[in-house]
Design an enzyme around this catalytic site. Structure first.
Site, short mmCIF file in Angstrom:
data_model
loop_
_atom_site.label_atom_id
_atom_site.label_comp_id
_atom_site.label_asym_id
_atom_site.label_seq_id
_atom_site.Cartn_x
_atom_site.Cartn_y
_atom_site.Cartn_z
N ASP A 74 20.41 -1.24 51.24
CA ASP A 74 18.95 -1.28 50.92
C ASP A 74 18.63 -0.43 49.63
OD1 ASP A 74 18.12 -3.05 52.80
OD2 ASP A 74 17.97 -1.77 54.43
N GLY A 75 19.35 0.79 49.66
CA GLY A 75 19.02 1.69 48.57
C GLY A 75 19.80 1.28 47.32
N ARG A 79 17.35 0.45 43.95
CA ARG A 79 17.76 0.89 42.45
C ARG A 79 18.08 -0.59 41.49
NH1 ARG A 79 21.16 5.77 41.83
NH2 ARG A 79 21.74 4.60 39.87
N ASP A 180 2.19 16.14 57.58
CA ASP A 180 3.23 16.28 56.86
C ASP A 180 3.18 15.80 55.58
OD1 ASP A 180 4.32 18.25 58.50
OD2 ASP A 180 6.05 16.85 59.23
N THR A 191 8.82 -2.04 56.81
CA THR A 191 9.96 -1.75 57.91
C THR A 191 10.78 -0.53 57.53
OG1 THR A 191 10.97 -3.28 56.39
CG2 THR A 191 10.10 -4.22 58.42
N SER A 194 7.41 4.01 56.55
CA SER A 194 6.13 3.67 57.51
C SER A 194 6.21 3.33 58.74
CB SER A 194 5.27 2.76 56.54
OG SER A 194 4.29 2.21 57.36
N SER A 196 8.86 4.05 60.83
CA SER A 196 9.28 5.38 61.56
C SER A 196 8.12 6.11 61.85
CB SER A 196 10.39 6.11 60.75
OG SER A 196 11.48 5.30 60.06
N1 LIG Z 1 12.32 8.58 58.50
C1 LIG Z 1 12.65 7.50 57.71
O1 LIG Z 1 12.66 6.46 58.26
C2 LIG Z 1 12.68 7.55 56.41
C3 LIG Z 1 12.58 8.62 55.60
C4 LIG Z 1 12.81 8.81 54.29
C5 LIG Z 1 13.01 7.51 53.47
N2 LIG Z 1 12.99 6.36 54.31
C6 LIG Z 1 13.09 5.14 53.53
O2 LIG Z 1 14.21 5.08 52.57
C7 LIG Z 1 14.06 4.58 51.54
C8 LIG Z 1 14.91 5.00 50.34
O3 LIG Z 1 15.92 4.54 50.55
P1 LIG Z 1 17.40 5.63 50.47
O4 LIG Z 1 18.72 4.77 50.56
O5 LIG Z 1 17.22 6.37 49.25
O6 LIG Z 1 17.19 6.50 51.58
P2 LIG Z 1 18.33 6.82 52.89
O7 LIG Z 1 19.79 6.87 52.52
O8 LIG Z 1 17.76 7.90 53.76
O9 LIG Z 1 18.20 5.29 53.85
C9 LIG Z 1 17.21 4.92 54.24
C10 LIG Z 1 17.25 3.71 55.37
O10 LIG Z 1 16.05 3.03 55.33
C11 LIG Z 1 16.36 1.79 55.28
N3 LIG Z 1 15.55 1.09 54.36
C12 LIG Z 1 15.01 1.00 53.07
N4 LIG Z 1 14.38 0.37 52.66
C13 LIG Z 1 13.91 -0.46 53.88
C14 LIG Z 1 13.18 -1.55 54.21
N5 LIG Z 1 12.28 -1.83 53.12
N6 LIG Z 1 12.98 -2.10 55.41
C15 LIG Z 1 13.93 -1.85 56.35
N7 LIG Z 1 14.68 -0.71 56.20
C16 LIG Z 1 14.30 0.01 55.09
C17 LIG Z 1 17.91 1.66 54.83
O11 LIG Z 1 18.59 0.44 55.33
C18 LIG Z 1 18.56 2.89 55.17
O12 LIG Z 1 19.26 2.66 56.55
C19 LIG Z 1 12.43 4.78 51.48
O13 LIG Z 1 11.91 3.98 50.44
C20 LIG Z 1 11.83 4.91 52.64
O14 LIG Z 1 11.31 3.76 53.16
C21 LIG Z 1 12.81 6.46 55.42
N1 LIG Z 2 29.24 -1.46 46.54
C1 LIG Z 2 29.84 -1.01 47.70
N2 LIG Z 2 30.98 -1.44 48.07
C2 LIG Z 2 31.05 -1.09 49.59
N3 LIG Z 2 30.34 -0.52 50.24
C3 LIG Z 2 29.02 -0.10 49.53
C4 LIG Z 2 28.98 -0.50 48.63
N4 LIG Z 2 27.28 -0.19 48.28
C5 LIG Z 2 27.22 0.52 49.25
N5 LIG Z 2 28.09 0.58 50.33
C6 LIG Z 2 28.11 1.23 51.60
O1 LIG Z 2 26.83 1.03 52.11
C7 LIG Z 2 26.26 2.66 52.43
C8 LIG Z 2 24.99 2.56 51.89
O2 LIG Z 2 24.76 1.88 50.72
P1 LIG Z 2 23.15 2.20 49.86
O3 LIG Z 2 22.72 3.59 49.68
O4 LIG Z 2 22.75 1.01 48.95
O5 LIG Z 2 22.03 1.80 51.38
P2 LIG Z 2 21.18 2.47 52.29
O6 LIG Z 2 20.02 2.94 51.48
O7 LIG Z 2 21.89 3.79 52.86
O8 LIG Z 2 20.72 1.47 53.39
P3 LIG Z 2 21.61 0.60 54.38
O9 LIG Z 2 21.19 1.13 55.47
O10 LIG Z 2 21.23 -0.79 54.29
O11 LIG Z 2 22.99 0.88 54.09
C9 LIG Z 2 27.42 3.49 51.25
O12 LIG Z 2 27.25 4.68 51.72
C10 LIG Z 2 28.49 2.58 51.54
O13 LIG Z 2 29.16 2.92 52.68
#
Ligand SMILES: NC(=O)c1ccc[n+]([C@@H]2O[C@H](COP(=O)([O-])OP(=O)(O)OC[C@H]3O[C@@H](n4cnc5c(N)ncnc54)[C@H](O)[C@@H]3O)[C@@H](O)[C@H]2O)c1
Ligand SMILES: Nc1ncnc2c1ncn2[C@@H]1O[C@H](COP(=O)(O)OP(=O)(O)OP(=O)(O)O)[C@@H](O)[C@H]1O
Length: 295
Positions: A74-75, A79, A180, A191, A194, A196
């Site tokens: 999702d991250g 991006r 906070d 999802t 919010s 959480s």
């Molecule tokens: N306590 C929490 O749940 C918390 C805290 C901070 C940020 N976040 C979420 O993380 C997002 C940023 O992602 P990141 O990769 O930089 O942080 P991160 O690496 O902490 O990952 C956040 C997790 O949130 C999940 N996520 C992100 N967007 C989602 C969506 N629209 N629906 C369901 N799951 C979703 C991702 O799969 C990932 O597992 C923020 O936009 C926010 O929604 C969640």
């Molecule tokens: N191009 C890629 N190839 C293989 N693995 C990847 C790649 N991009 C991401 N991943 C795996 O997914 C992890 C999470 O990636 P990303 O930051 O895009 O998502 P996230 O916000 O943490 O959400 P999610 O819970 O969906 O993984 C990375 O740490 C890595 O393990």
């Protein structure tokens, strides 16, 4: 057909995904343009040659692209949204990550899913975005990437003490949250953070936003669903001089007493929905609703 390819990371699992995508698109004469840092990574690992055209954050994509394929979690999709911006290019997410709530295509059997791309057999799910104006102006936020697909959050910085968030909807006073932080979430973000914090889930096409406090000490305060054409004004105060504001994964500091105005943008991000991979299916499978053994 021209397709943009984007990923942030290289992991062991990247190789089979890239091999599947590249051989499928080559066979089907699809032109691929690859984000420059990702191509560098793939080239270093000797997965692809440097014969491809590239794009980057600074070279905005034009509408000659059929779509952008995001390889990651999702991250990475968040991006990817900063790469397509207001170009109207839809995003398809291949889930190489963990949850992959927004990245709906599983990395197994990629060929089957890419055939839908070639056949143009998919629908578009338009996602509402939020942007901010800050008075006095804050260049760290009010730049080219001033939009959020998940949420805008204000939260405490450098302190354990709570912040007070005076909140106005269309200039009418709503509440002073003592908490906070406060999340203003789009339906897409409902999802994420919010959820959480006890917020409701909205389906992506609902024309609403959710205001969700983070650990409020006004114990009666509950998440509030409002129309998405509402203008939300926030004024934050607290013990420290500054607080944090985030737009999805991007973060900046803002001085107390600045006035933030949050409203939806005049463009949307288009997410590709492949047949069978619907939001409702994602809800059941990825939030594990089906794991309740009672039914
Ligand atoms: N306590 C929490 O749940 C918390 C805290 C901070 C940020 N976040 C979420 O993380 C997002 C940023 O992602 P990141 O990769 O930089 O942080 P991160 O690496 O902490 O990952 C956040 C997790 O949130 C999940 N996520 C992100 N967007 C989602 C969506 N629209 N629906 C369901 N799951 C979703 C991702 O799969 C990932 O597992 C923020 O936009 C926010 O929604 C969640
Ligand atoms: N191009 C890629 N190839 C293989 N693995 C990847 C790649 N991009 C991401 N991943 C795996 O997914 C992890 C999470 O990636 P990303 O930051 O895009 O998502 P996230 O916000 O943490 O959400 P999610 O819970 O969906 O993984 C990375 O740490 C890595 O393990």
């Amino acid at each position: 057909m021209k397709i943009a390819i984007y990923g942030q990371y290289y992991q062991n699992s990247t190789e089979p995904i890239i091999k599947d995508i590249f051989s499928f698109f080559k066979t089907n004469n699809v032109e691929m343009v690859i984000e420059e840092n990702f191509l560098e990574m793939l080239h270093e690992k000797q997965l692809v040659k440097k014969e491809y055209e590239t794009f980057s954050v600074s070279t905005s994509l034009d509408n000659s692209y059929e779509m952008l394929i995001s390889i990651g979690g999702d991250g990475t999709i968040l991006r990817a949204a900063t790469l397509v911006r207001n170009s109207g290019i839809p995003i398809l997410g291949i889930n190489a990550g963990r949850l992959g709530f927004l990245a709906t295509v599983p990395k197994e059997s990629i060929d089957n899913f890419l055939q839908f791309v070639i056949d143009k057999n998919y629908t578009i799910s338009e996602r509402t975005l939020l942007s901010i104006t800050c008075a006095p102006k804050n260049d760290a936020i009010e730049n080219d990437l001033n939009f959020a697909m998940n949420e805008v959050t204000v939260s405490r910085k450098d302190t354990t003490s709570m912040i007070t968030v005076d909140t106005y909807l269309n200039n009418e006073y709503l509440n002073s949250y003592w908490a906070d932080g406060l999340i203003i979430s789009t339906p897409t973000g409902s999802t994420g953070y919010s959820l959480s914090c006890g917020g409701p889930i909205l389906t992506p096409n609902v024309e609403s936003l959710v205001i969700t406090p983070i650990a409020p000490h006004n114990l009666n305060a509950r998440p509030l669903v409002i129309p998405d054409n509402t203008e939300i004004k926030l004024r934050v105060s607290g013990r420290e001089d500054q607080y944090l504001i985030s737009l999805d994964s991007r973060i900046a500091s803002v001085r107390n007493e600045s006035v933030l105005t949050i409203s939806k943008t005049d463009f949307k991000i288009k997410m590709i929905e492949i047949p069978g991979e619907t939001f409702l299916k994602t809800l059941r499978n990825k939030l594990l609703w089906g794991e309740d053994k009672r039914n």
